[in-house]
Design an enzyme around this catalytic site. Sequence first.
Site, PDB file in Angstrom:
ATOM      1  N   VAL A  85       0.838  -1.207   0.000  1.00  0.00           N
ATOM      2  CA  VAL A  85       0.000   0.000   0.000  1.00  0.00           C
ATOM      3  C   VAL A  85       0.873   1.258   0.000  1.00  0.00           C
ATOM      4  CG1 VAL A  85      -1.847   1.219   1.193  1.00  0.00           C
ATOM      5  CG2 VAL A  85      -1.821  -1.274   1.190  1.00  0.00           C
ATOM      6  N   VAL A 142     -11.434  -0.536   5.187  1.00  0.00           N
ATOM      7  CA  VAL A 142     -12.573  -1.362   4.738  1.00  0.00           C
ATOM      8  C   VAL A 142     -12.712  -1.298   3.223  1.00  0.00           C
ATOM      9  CG1 VAL A 142     -15.043  -1.784   4.962  1.00  0.00           C
ATOM     10  CG2 VAL A 142     -13.797  -0.799   6.874  1.00  0.00           C
ATOM     11  N   ASP A 182     -10.778 -11.252   8.586  1.00  0.00           N
ATOM     12  CA  ASP A 182     -10.596  -9.968   7.904  1.00  0.00           C
ATOM     13  C   ASP A 182     -11.955  -9.329   7.582  1.00  0.00           C
ATOM     14  OD1 ASP A 182      -8.668  -8.206   6.041  1.00  0.00           O
ATOM     15  OD2 ASP A 182     -10.431  -8.749   4.865  1.00  0.00           O
ATOM     16  N   LYS A 194     -13.725  -5.811   9.185  1.00  0.00           N
ATOM     17  CA  LYS A 194     -14.278  -4.731   8.360  1.00  0.00           C
ATOM     18  C   LYS A 194     -15.753  -4.502   8.697  1.00  0.00           C
ATOM     19  CE  LYS A 194     -11.109  -5.760   4.545  1.00  0.00           C
ATOM     20  NZ  LYS A 194     -10.907  -6.653   3.396  1.00  0.00           N
TER      21      LYS A 194
HETATM   22  N1  HSE Z   1      -6.727  -9.236   2.476  1.00  0.00           N
HETATM   23  C1  HSE Z   1      -7.752  -8.303   2.178  1.00  0.00           C
HETATM   24  C2  HSE Z   1      -8.716  -8.910   1.186  1.00  0.00           C
HETATM   25  C3  HSE Z   1      -7.230  -7.043   1.565  1.00  0.00           C
HETATM   26  O1  HSE Z   1      -8.411  -9.941   0.605  1.00  0.00           O
HETATM   27  O2  HSE Z   1      -9.767  -8.327   0.983  1.00  0.00           O
HETATM   28  C4  HSE Z   1      -7.114  -5.909   2.482  1.00  0.00           C
HETATM   29  O3  HSE Z   1      -8.192  -5.725   3.289  1.00  0.00           O
END
Ligand code: HSE
Length: 424
Positions: free
Chosen positions: A11, A126, A195, A199
Site C-alpha cells: 500500500v 474497509v 478480515d 471490516k
Molecule cells: N486481504 C484483504 C482482502 C485485503 O483480501 O480483501 C485488504 O483488506
Amino acid sequence: MRLGVAGLGTVAQGLFKLLRENANRIARQIGEPISVSRVASRTPKPEIDILGAEFSTSLESLISPDVDIVVELIGGVDAANKLIADALQSGKPVVTANKAVLARFGNSHIACANKHNVPLGFEASVAGGIPIVATIKDGLAGNHIDSIYGVLNGTCNFILTEMDRHGSAFDAALHQAQQLGYAESDPSFDIDGVDAAQKLAILGSIAFDQPIDMDDVYIEGITKVDAEDLKYARELGYRVKHLALARIFNSSVEMRVHPALVSEHNLLAFVDGVENAISIAGNGVGSLLLKGPGAGARPTASAVLSDIIEIARGKSSLPATTGIARIASSMEELECAYYLYIPVFDEPGVMATLADVFGKHRISMEAVIQKSDAIRYSEDTRWVPVVVLTDRTSESVMNATEQDLQNLDYVQGQIRRIRVVELN
Ligand code: HSE
C-alpha cells in the site's frame, strides 16, 4: 502538507506512485502540494522511490515537527497500535489502513482523537478502494441505516470465483491471490473470515452509531466450501459468496460473515475476483450498491489519499457514535433456507430415510438433486451426494436436523451446509 509514512509494503508503494502521478490534481484539491518528509520501516528497501523522504528504521522518527500527518501502513497490530496512539496523543493527525488495530483498539483511538481534537482517517481499512466509510459517515449522514451487506474480502471472493469458473483447487487459488498481493500476510485471516469480520465491525459501528465490537460478529470462513458446492449452487440458480451482513433486527444488531448462496439475479452474484461490493439500505436513500476493487496497492492507496486530502482540507470528521453497544442477536434465532450436501450410500430406501428426518423436524424440501453420474466409489463402498435445498427454518432446528442426518448409518461422510440468504 508533509507526510510521515510508516511502511514500505504494497500500500505504501501504491501511495508513493499516486502521489507522484497525481501531484498536480492533489495540489489543486488542497491548495498546496503534498510531500513525504519521512518514511519509517523495519527493513530498508533502497529500490523503492520514497520521493526524497528521510528514511529511518524507527517508527518514533515520524512523530516529528516536520510531519503534519502520520500515515500508518505497516500492518500487524502491536507496533502499528503504538504508533497510532503516540501520534494522536502528540496531536498528530493519523491516517491508517489497519482494520486489525481498529477492530481491537479503534474505540480507544477514536476517543483519544476526540479528546485531542485530532483527525483520524481509516477509509482504507474497509473494502480497499471503495469509499464506503465516507459514504456512510458523510454521504448518508441524514439516513437511518437499516442494513449493510456485501462481499468484504477480496481474497475469499477471488478464490470462490476461481473455483467456480475454472474448477480450481482451493490451495491453488489461494496461492494465486497471495502472489497478486491480495491476501493478508497470514492468509488464514482472509479464508477464516476474520478480515471480513473486522471490516464489518468497523462498518457496523459507523452505520449503527455503536462502538466497534468484534466479539458480536458471527464468523465462518470459506475453507469448508468445495468446488462441487459451487456447481450444485449454480444448478439451483445461486452463486456462493462469502457474505458479510449487518442489520438491525428486533432492536438488536445482527452482524455475521459466512459463505452464502445468493440468487444468481442479485447484483452480488456478478461481483467476481478480488472485487468487493457493499449494499446499504437507508430510510432516505433506499438502497445503493458500491462495487470495486477491495484490495491491491493502488486502490487501497486511493482510499488512504482520500483521508489525507480530507484532513488537509480541514474537513475530516470522526464517526459520531452513541458509545452504547446494542444487544447482539443470537444466531440460533436466525431463519433462512439451507443448502445441504449429504454423502450417502447408494442403496434403496436412503432417500425415504432422509425425507423422514426432514419431515420429523417440520422442514420442507424445496429441491433435491441426486445424479447417477455423481455416483462414486471409495474403499468398495458405492456412494453418491444428495443435495437438498430446504425451505426456511431456524438455525436451531437446522442444527438438530443436521445432527440427526449425520447420525444415520446411510450417511458415509461429513455433511456440508451453506445458508441461503435472501437479499433485497
Ligand atoms: N486481504 C484483504 C482482502 C485485503 O483480501 O480483501 C485488504 O483488506
